[in-house]
Scaffold this motif. Structure first.
Motif, PDB file in Angstrom:
ATOM      1  N   ALA A  99      14.485  37.779  15.155  1.00  0.00           N
ATOM      2  CA  ALA A  99      15.434  36.829  14.578  1.00  0.00           C
ATOM      3  C   ALA A  99      14.715  35.701  13.848  1.00  0.00           C
ATOM      4  CB  ALA A  99      16.323  36.260  15.673  1.00  0.00           C
ATOM      5  N   ASP A 100      13.606  35.237  14.398  1.00  0.00           N
ATOM      6  CA  ASP A 100      12.852  34.136  13.802  1.00  0.00           C
ATOM      7  C   ASP A 100      11.367  34.467  13.851  1.00  0.00           C
ATOM      8  OD1 ASP A 100      15.046  32.156  13.393  1.00  0.00           O
ATOM      9  OD2 ASP A 100      15.175  32.316  15.581  1.00  0.00           O
ATOM     10  N   PRO A 101      10.620  34.099  12.816  1.00  0.00           N
ATOM     11  CA  PRO A 101       9.169  34.321  12.864  1.00  0.00           C
ATOM     12  C   PRO A 101       8.526  33.413  13.886  1.00  0.00           C
ATOM     13  CG  PRO A 101       9.733  33.012  10.940  1.00  0.00           C
ATOM     14  CD  PRO A 101      11.026  33.449  11.559  1.00  0.00           C
ATOM     15  N   PRO A 102       7.399  33.814  14.459  1.00  0.00           N
ATOM     16  CA  PRO A 102       6.695  32.942  15.418  1.00  0.00           C
ATOM     17  C   PRO A 102       6.120  31.724  14.716  1.00  0.00           C
ATOM     18  CG  PRO A 102       5.373  34.853  14.886  1.00  0.00           C
ATOM     19  CD  PRO A 102       6.700  35.078  14.243  1.00  0.00           C
ATOM     20  N   ARG A 103       5.809  30.726  15.499  1.00  0.00           N
ATOM     21  CA  ARG A 103       5.246  29.502  14.937  1.00  0.00           C
ATOM     22  C   ARG A 103       3.803  29.730  14.484  1.00  0.00           C
ATOM     23  NH1 ARG A 103       7.552  27.459  19.648  1.00  0.00           N
ATOM     24  NH2 ARG A 103       5.483  27.037  20.534  1.00  0.00           N
ATOM     25  N   ILE A 104       3.385  28.928  13.528  1.00  0.00           N
ATOM     26  CA  ILE A 104       2.001  28.950  13.063  1.00  0.00           C
ATOM     27  C   ILE A 104       1.119  28.271  14.104  1.00  0.00           C
ATOM     28  CG2 ILE A 104       0.420  28.195  11.243  1.00  0.00           C
ATOM     29  CD1 ILE A 104       2.344  30.340  10.316  1.00  0.00           C
ATOM     30  N   THR A 105      -0.049  28.838  14.351  1.00  0.00           N
ATOM     31  CA  THR A 105      -1.002  28.258  15.293  1.00  0.00           C
ATOM     32  C   THR A 105      -1.364  26.826  14.861  1.00  0.00           C
ATOM     33  OG1 THR A 105      -1.905  30.428  15.821  1.00  0.00           O
ATOM     34  CG2 THR A 105      -3.313  28.535  16.288  1.00  0.00           C
ATOM     35  N   PRO A 106      -1.369  25.873  15.795  1.00  0.00           N
ATOM     36  CA  PRO A 106      -1.658  24.479  15.443  1.00  0.00           C
ATOM     37  C   PRO A 106      -3.128  24.242  15.148  1.00  0.00           C
ATOM     38  CG  PRO A 106      -1.311  24.664  17.799  1.00  0.00           C
ATOM     39  CD  PRO A 106      -0.986  26.014  17.215  1.00  0.00           C
ATOM     40  N   ASN A 107      -3.564  24.821  14.067  1.00  0.00           N
ATOM     41  CA  ASN A 107      -4.930  24.696  13.562  1.00  0.00           C
ATOM     42  C   ASN A 107      -4.804  24.108  12.156  1.00  0.00           C
ATOM     43  OD1 ASN A 107      -6.837  26.042  11.541  1.00  0.00           O
ATOM     44  ND2 ASN A 107      -7.957  26.388  13.441  1.00  0.00           N
ATOM     45  N   PRO A 108      -5.579  23.074  11.803  1.00  0.00           N
ATOM     46  CA  PRO A 108      -5.385  22.419  10.500  1.00  0.00           C
ATOM     47  C   PRO A 108      -5.416  23.390   9.311  1.00  0.00           C
ATOM     48  CG  PRO A 108      -6.841  21.104  11.873  1.00  0.00           C
ATOM     49  CD  PRO A 108      -6.599  22.384  12.621  1.00  0.00           C
ATOM     50  N   ARG A 109      -6.338  24.361   9.343  1.00  0.00           N
ATOM     51  CA  ARG A 109      -6.404  25.315   8.224  1.00  0.00           C
ATOM     52  C   ARG A 109      -5.149  26.170   8.170  1.00  0.00           C
ATOM     53  NH1 ARG A 109      -8.496  30.727   7.715  1.00  0.00           N
ATOM     54  NH2 ARG A 109      -9.091  31.152   5.541  1.00  0.00           N
ATOM     55  N   TYR A 110      -4.716  26.683   9.314  1.00  0.00           N
ATOM     56  CA  TYR A 110      -3.529  27.531   9.328  1.00  0.00           C
ATOM     57  C   TYR A 110      -2.282  26.740   8.923  1.00  0.00           C
ATOM     58  CZ  TYR A 110      -6.302  31.046  11.848  1.00  0.00           C
ATOM     59  OH  TYR A 110      -7.241  31.979  12.205  1.00  0.00           O
ATOM     60  N   ARG A 115       1.948  25.504   4.750  1.00  0.00           N
ATOM     61  CA  ARG A 115       2.599  24.599   3.797  1.00  0.00           C
ATOM     62  C   ARG A 115       2.465  25.103   2.373  1.00  0.00           C
ATOM     63  NH1 ARG A 115       0.042  20.755   7.168  1.00  0.00           N
ATOM     64  NH2 ARG A 115      -1.642  20.504   5.633  1.00  0.00           N
ATOM     65  N   HIS A 116       1.286  25.626   2.031  1.00  0.00           N
ATOM     66  CA  HIS A 116       0.998  26.018   0.653  1.00  0.00           C
ATOM     67  C   HIS A 116       1.661  27.348   0.274  1.00  0.00           C
ATOM     68  CE1 HIS A 116      -1.405  25.752  -3.038  1.00  0.00           C
ATOM     69  NE2 HIS A 116      -1.638  27.049  -2.910  1.00  0.00           N
ATOM     70  N   PHE A 117       1.644  28.313   1.200  1.00  0.00           N
ATOM     71  CA  PHE A 117       2.125  29.659   0.865  1.00  0.00           C
ATOM     72  C   PHE A 117       3.522  29.949   1.397  1.00  0.00           C
ATOM     73  CE2 PHE A 117      -2.473  29.994   0.476  1.00  0.00           C
ATOM     74  CZ  PHE A 117      -2.597  30.662  -0.728  1.00  0.00           C
ATOM     75  N   GLY A 118       4.105  29.022   2.145  1.00  0.00           N
ATOM     76  CA  GLY A 118       5.490  29.165   2.565  1.00  0.00           C
ATOM     77  C   GLY A 118       5.758  30.443   3.330  1.00  0.00           C
ATOM     78  N   ALA A 119       6.782  31.177   2.900  1.00  0.00           N
ATOM     79  CA  ALA A 119       7.223  32.366   3.630  1.00  0.00           C
ATOM     80  C   ALA A 119       6.158  33.453   3.683  1.00  0.00           C
ATOM     81  CB  ALA A 119       8.496  32.923   3.002  1.00  0.00           C
ATOM     82  N   ALA A 121       3.056  33.070   4.356  1.00  0.00           N
ATOM     83  CA  ALA A 121       2.275  32.812   5.567  1.00  0.00           C
ATOM     84  C   ALA A 121       3.136  32.938   6.817  1.00  0.00           C
ATOM     85  CB  ALA A 121       1.653  31.424   5.498  1.00  0.00           C
ATOM     86  N   ARG A 122       4.336  32.377   6.765  1.00  0.00           N
ATOM     87  CA  ARG A 122       5.175  32.357   7.972  1.00  0.00           C
ATOM     88  C   ARG A 122       5.679  33.739   8.347  1.00  0.00           C
ATOM     89  NH1 ARG A 122       5.906  27.368   9.649  1.00  0.00           N
ATOM     90  NH2 ARG A 122       5.466  25.674   8.194  1.00  0.00           N
ATOM     91  N   ASN A 123       5.809  34.624   7.385  1.00  0.00           N
ATOM     92  CA  ASN A 123       6.273  35.982   7.669  1.00  0.00           C
ATOM     93  C   ASN A 123       5.139  37.001   7.617  1.00  0.00           C
ATOM     94  OD1 ASN A 123       9.027  35.251   7.966  1.00  0.00           O
ATOM     95  ND2 ASN A 123       9.200  35.112   5.740  1.00  0.00           N
ATOM     96  N   SER A 124       3.910  36.525   7.693  1.00  0.00           N
ATOM     97  CA  SER A 124       2.753  37.423   7.667  1.00  0.00           C
ATOM     98  C   SER A 124       2.527  37.993   9.063  1.00  0.00           C
ATOM     99  CB  SER A 124       1.509  36.673   7.189  1.00  0.00           C
ATOM    100  OG  SER A 124       0.403  37.547   7.088  1.00  0.00           O
ATOM    101  N   LEU A 125       3.408  38.906   9.440  1.00  0.00           N
ATOM    102  CA  LEU A 125       3.379  39.477  10.789  1.00  0.00           C
ATOM    103  C   LEU A 125       2.701  40.841  10.734  1.00  0.00           C
ATOM    104  CD1 LEU A 125       7.004  38.500  11.843  1.00  0.00           C
ATOM    105  CD2 LEU A 125       4.880  37.219  12.178  1.00  0.00           C
TER     106      LEU A 125
END
Length: 362
Positions: A99-110, A115-119, A121-125
């Motif tokens: 239903a929802d993509p997982p959260r991005i790991t709290p690493n500054p690079r990730y 932020r830069h690549f939007g969906a 990155a967030r949907n890169s499953l």
């Protein structure tokens, strides 16, 4: 062991799923717990999404050494996951619909990537398998890259392991390959005339923001940014450690063979290679694959047999020849990860059965 045999290493990405088979947010916790208890050689790492975990071998010289490390690392991650109510899933794409993509790991690079690549990155499953093979230097690596790239479709068939994704049969053996291709720097590399041409493309990507740093060079095979290696990124995470090691020794054999070859890299346009990769991703190891020399469709097993014949001197020198022949024959007879996924799914049309199969709980 011949001291001139090339060293290699393998990195594997996994999903961490809950008891029902859905993606969790526990990847970081599982990695941290497994690191505290790890008792084999290798390294555990965090990944882009909180649903993922990564394992990497040390530098290896033999296939037996790599198999032992991969098996031990998987076991350590699986134990840490199980102790927290989760499971370790070796699949190229998530079998279940989320239903929802997982959260991005709290690493500054990730976080910057998200932020830069939007969906994208967030949907890169996706979970892949990366193989590093030692090379003398980057200039030589460019020549080797040109000689091995026609064989990328054959290598893709070996570990294709993402047929069932989002709750249905995708019609592809490696659906991950298509999902990953959404990144602007992914896909087959061109035939480079020189290291300067390679660097000029990377510089153009950096200037345009198509990549944020050199770690985002996502070609199917590339010069590694951290090690003196050629890095094969073509593969799904394998269903089993043995299949990952098979892909690795074939890649090493290709590099060793290419290093001994003075001929210029073959002419092969990226448009044609992209089409061949599409076919290989669709059919996997029990289907047909375009032959690197002719482009004609042949059974993937026949193409892999020709790859083994081409690299036989290098495989034999490394002690890999019998292993490669036996593992390839077994894949052709029993099917690869994608075939096993389809058999599990076909019984009841339940993606949960695929998760159970791959996590060892079926």
């Amino acid at each position: 062991m011949n001291p001139d045999v090339l060293t290699f290493g393998i990195e594997e990405e996994f999903f961490v799923v809950d008891r029902r088979g859905h993606l969790s947010q526990a990847g970081d916790d599982v990695v941290d717990a497994a690191e505290a208890a790890v008792d084999v050689q290798g390294e555990l790492q965090h990944e882009l999404n909180l649903s993922q975990a990564e394992a990497a071998t040390d530098v290896c010289r033999t296939h037996a050494e790599a198999l032992r490390q991969l098996t031990g690392l998987r076991e350590d991650l699986a134990k840490a996951a199980h102790a927290r109510g989760y499971r370790l899933l070796p699949a190229g794409s998530p079998p279940l619909s989320e239903a929802d993509p997982p959260r991005i790991t709290p690493n500054p690079r990730y976080q910057r990537m998200a932020r830069h690549f939007g969906a994208t990155a967030r949907n890169s499953l996706t979970c892949g398998c990366h193989v590093h093979v030692a090379i003398p230097d980057k200039e030589t690596g460019i020549q080797v890259l040109g000689r091995v790239r026609p064989w990328l479709p054959a290598l893709l068939t070996v570990t294709a392991n993402s047929a069932i994704a989002d709750g249905y049969d995708t019609g592809y053996a490696s659906w991950r390959y298509h999902q990953w291709s959404r990144w602007p720097s992914a896909g087959p590399p061109p035939r480079f005339a020189s290291l300067d041409e390679y660097e000029s493309i990377v510089d153009g990507w950096l200037r345009s923001g198509a990549i944020l740093d050199r770690g985002m060079i996502y070609w199917d095979v590339r010069l590694s940014e951290k090690q003196p290696t050629l890095e094969f990124r073509i593969s799904d995470v394998a269903a089993t450690p043995a299949e990952a090691v098979l892909m690795a020794v074939l890649a090493r054999g290709l590099v060793a063979t290419a290093l001994a070859d003075d001929a210029p890299p073959p002419e092969l346009s990226n448009e044609v290679l992209r089409g061949r990769l599409w076919r290989a991703s669709r059919e996997g190891v029990t289907g047909c694959c375009p032959h690197p020399r002719t482009g004609d469709l042949q059974p993937a097993k026949a193409v892999l047999d020709d790859l083994i014949a081409l690299t036989a001197p290098a495989l034999e020198a490394a002690g890999d020849l019998d292993f490669a022949r036996e593992a390839t024959a077994r894949l052709a007879a029993e099917g690869g990860g994608a075939d096993r996924q389809r058999r599990a799914f076909a019984e009841k049309n339940r993606a949960e059965d695929v998760v159970d199969l791959l996590t060892g709980t079926a």
